[in-house]
Scaffold this motif. Structure first.
Motif, PDB file in Angstrom:
ATOM      1  N   ASN A   2      58.763  13.354  38.793  1.00  0.00           N
ATOM      2  CA  ASN A   2      57.475  13.882  39.246  1.00  0.00           C
ATOM      3  C   ASN A   2      56.540  14.165  38.083  1.00  0.00           C
ATOM      4  O   ASN A   2      55.397  14.579  38.282  1.00  0.00           O
ATOM      5  CB  ASN A   2      57.693  15.157  40.056  1.00  0.00           C
ATOM      6  CG  ASN A   2      58.475  14.858  41.331  1.00  0.00           C
ATOM      7  OD1 ASN A   2      58.068  14.024  42.125  1.00  0.00           O
ATOM      8  ND2 ASN A   2      59.616  15.510  41.492  1.00  0.00           N
ATOM      9  N   GLN A 137      61.989  16.191  37.278  1.00  0.00           N
ATOM     10  CA  GLN A 137      62.044  16.491  38.711  1.00  0.00           C
ATOM     11  C   GLN A 137      61.143  17.688  39.037  1.00  0.00           C
ATOM     12  O   GLN A 137      60.370  17.660  39.989  1.00  0.00           O
ATOM     13  CB  GLN A 137      63.495  16.778  39.115  1.00  0.00           C
ATOM     14  CG  GLN A 137      63.684  17.411  40.476  1.00  0.00           C
ATOM     15  CD  GLN A 137      63.286  16.483  41.614  1.00  0.00           C
ATOM     16  OE1 GLN A 137      63.589  15.296  41.602  1.00  0.00           O
ATOM     17  NE2 GLN A 137      62.569  17.009  42.611  1.00  0.00           N
ATOM     18  N   ALA A 138      61.264  18.748  38.223  1.00  0.00           N
ATOM     19  CA  ALA A 138      60.583  20.013  38.537  1.00  0.00           C
ATOM     20  C   ALA A 138      59.107  20.007  38.192  1.00  0.00           C
ATOM     21  O   ALA A 138      58.337  20.794  38.727  1.00  0.00           O
ATOM     22  CB  ALA A 138      61.239  21.155  37.767  1.00  0.00           C
ATOM     23  N   ARG A 139      58.677  19.102  37.294  1.00  0.00           N
ATOM     24  CA  ARG A 139      57.375  19.180  36.612  1.00  0.00           C
ATOM     25  C   ARG A 139      57.343  20.362  35.656  1.00  0.00           C
ATOM     26  O   ARG A 139      56.595  21.320  35.845  1.00  0.00           O
ATOM     27  CB  ARG A 139      56.206  19.279  37.595  1.00  0.00           C
ATOM     28  CG  ARG A 139      55.822  17.960  38.169  1.00  0.00           C
ATOM     29  CD  ARG A 139      54.479  18.010  38.878  1.00  0.00           C
ATOM     30  NE  ARG A 139      54.352  16.819  39.701  1.00  0.00           N
ATOM     31  CZ  ARG A 139      53.802  16.784  40.904  1.00  0.00           C
ATOM     32  NH1 ARG A 139      53.292  17.882  41.430  1.00  0.00           N
ATOM     33  NH2 ARG A 139      53.745  15.661  41.567  1.00  0.00           N
TER      34      ARG A 139
END
Lengths: 235, 235
Positions: A2, A137-139
């Protein structure tokens, strides 16, 4: 992915990167980027922002980068984790990076199989690879700090008290203990045991270092799930 | 495997089972059981208790079974989940069984890739296999109910309102929404979207069915982690 995470070595100028590796392949295969497209990017341990594709060739892409936003805050948490089995360990690295753990300490425990310490997944480059996947994934851009403590007793006796001082110290442990508190609004030091749990001697020693046992109900969770569940309850 | 789950077909008498398959191998390889040893057992969708090894041969074991304890309570939850990618789906089945979800509805969504519906992991035997692994992990015997709804609109319009009636209806969705409530102490209907999230039309339709959007903070979680985190916050 992401967020496309950029390394210092990617920069050919202060606002320009050239990508060739896994990230280039991912941009093409998953994001199907075209010339002029804009992507979310971040610099490892730095700011986040956007990048525009200014050159796109078969084997590489050039991006013009603007980094102007801070990454999300880390959780005020030191997680002390008995070394999980290698396959689980890789996923745990991703999970703790995704969830925003600031500091992870991997420790030995009586019920950790000795062979687990031989895994190549504990090599610094392998750890970093999984942490980067979790951040993408989390940013997030900030790598968690990971410490490896192969000897339980010296760590818990000599170094853990300074870590847990001024924090809410907790040990996840099944039994007749209070439930894990919800959203305590103070920094936390949390110890999670191996499959099969800590042995009583270890719980006692963790208690002397300021960590009190809390339980999570009757259900026995895999380590990765227990980490997510405890962090969700605490923060 | 923290609980050996017994099937009706394993019973050769009301208090006696013979095991030959994966569970027999596991008893030998992991638990290293010997004649006379006692193990935690449960009957699928029945009680839990203990079993004593009364006969141990190369290819099978006979156990004398006493079932006298109820399994842990299920969470008062219907989880509506956009179909995850196959590899994630298998782990999600384990996670929801481990965490005690009573009912799972897998639905389509605009951002679910059509090919995901072709996975063999959606076949009833494959679903059951993963649910059993999740129950064995948790020490539970009750299989969650799993429904498959390949068409989003008819499910949400025609069947979801009856499911969500009398419950707290929530949709996990990033954006300017209230945070997911903590421990609301009432039954919950919770919808979790696919990678990339629900589209606005879907959020609107879920709203008409009684499910209001809540967010989980800036970090984007993998589906499996989001499930664990939301359940830990709610229950």
């Amino acid at each position: 992915m992401n967020l496309l995470l950029l390394e210092t070595a990617d920069f050919t100028a202060p606002d320009k990167v050239v990508l060739r590796d896994r990230r280039f392949t991912h941009m093409q295969a998953v994001h199907r980027v075209e010339l002029g497209d804009s992507l979310r990017v971040g610099k490892v341990d730095g700011l986040m922002g956007r990048a525009q594709v200014t050159r796109l060739e078969d084997h590489e892409a050039e991006l013009a980068v603007v980094l102007d936003q801070p990454p999300p805050a880390k959780l005020p948490l030191t997680l002390v984790l008995a070394l999980p089995r290698p396959k689980m360990l890789r996923r745990v690295f991703q999970t703790i990076a995704t969830m925003g753990v600031a500091k992870l300490v991997l420790v030995n425990s009586y019920r950790v199989e000795k062979s687990f310490w031989q895994t190549p997944f504990l090599e610094p480059a392998a750890i970093r690879e999984q942490l980067i996947l979790g951040l993408e994934q989390a940013r997030d851009t900030q790598l968690p700090e990971v410490l490896i403590e192969k000897r339980f007793k010296p760590f818990v006796e000599d170094r853990l008290p300074a870590v847990s001082a001024g924090t809410l110290g907790l040990v996840g442990h099944p039994g007749d203990y209070p439930p894990c508190p919800r959203h305590p609004e103070q920094p936390v030091t949390l110890a999670i045991g191996p499959e099969g749990g800590w042995i009583p001697y270890e719980v006692d020693l963790l208690g002397l270092a300021g960590l009190q046992p809390v339980q999570l109900g009757e259900r026995i969770l895999r380590v990765e799930t227990a980490v997510a569940v405890l962090l969700a309850r605490l923060f």
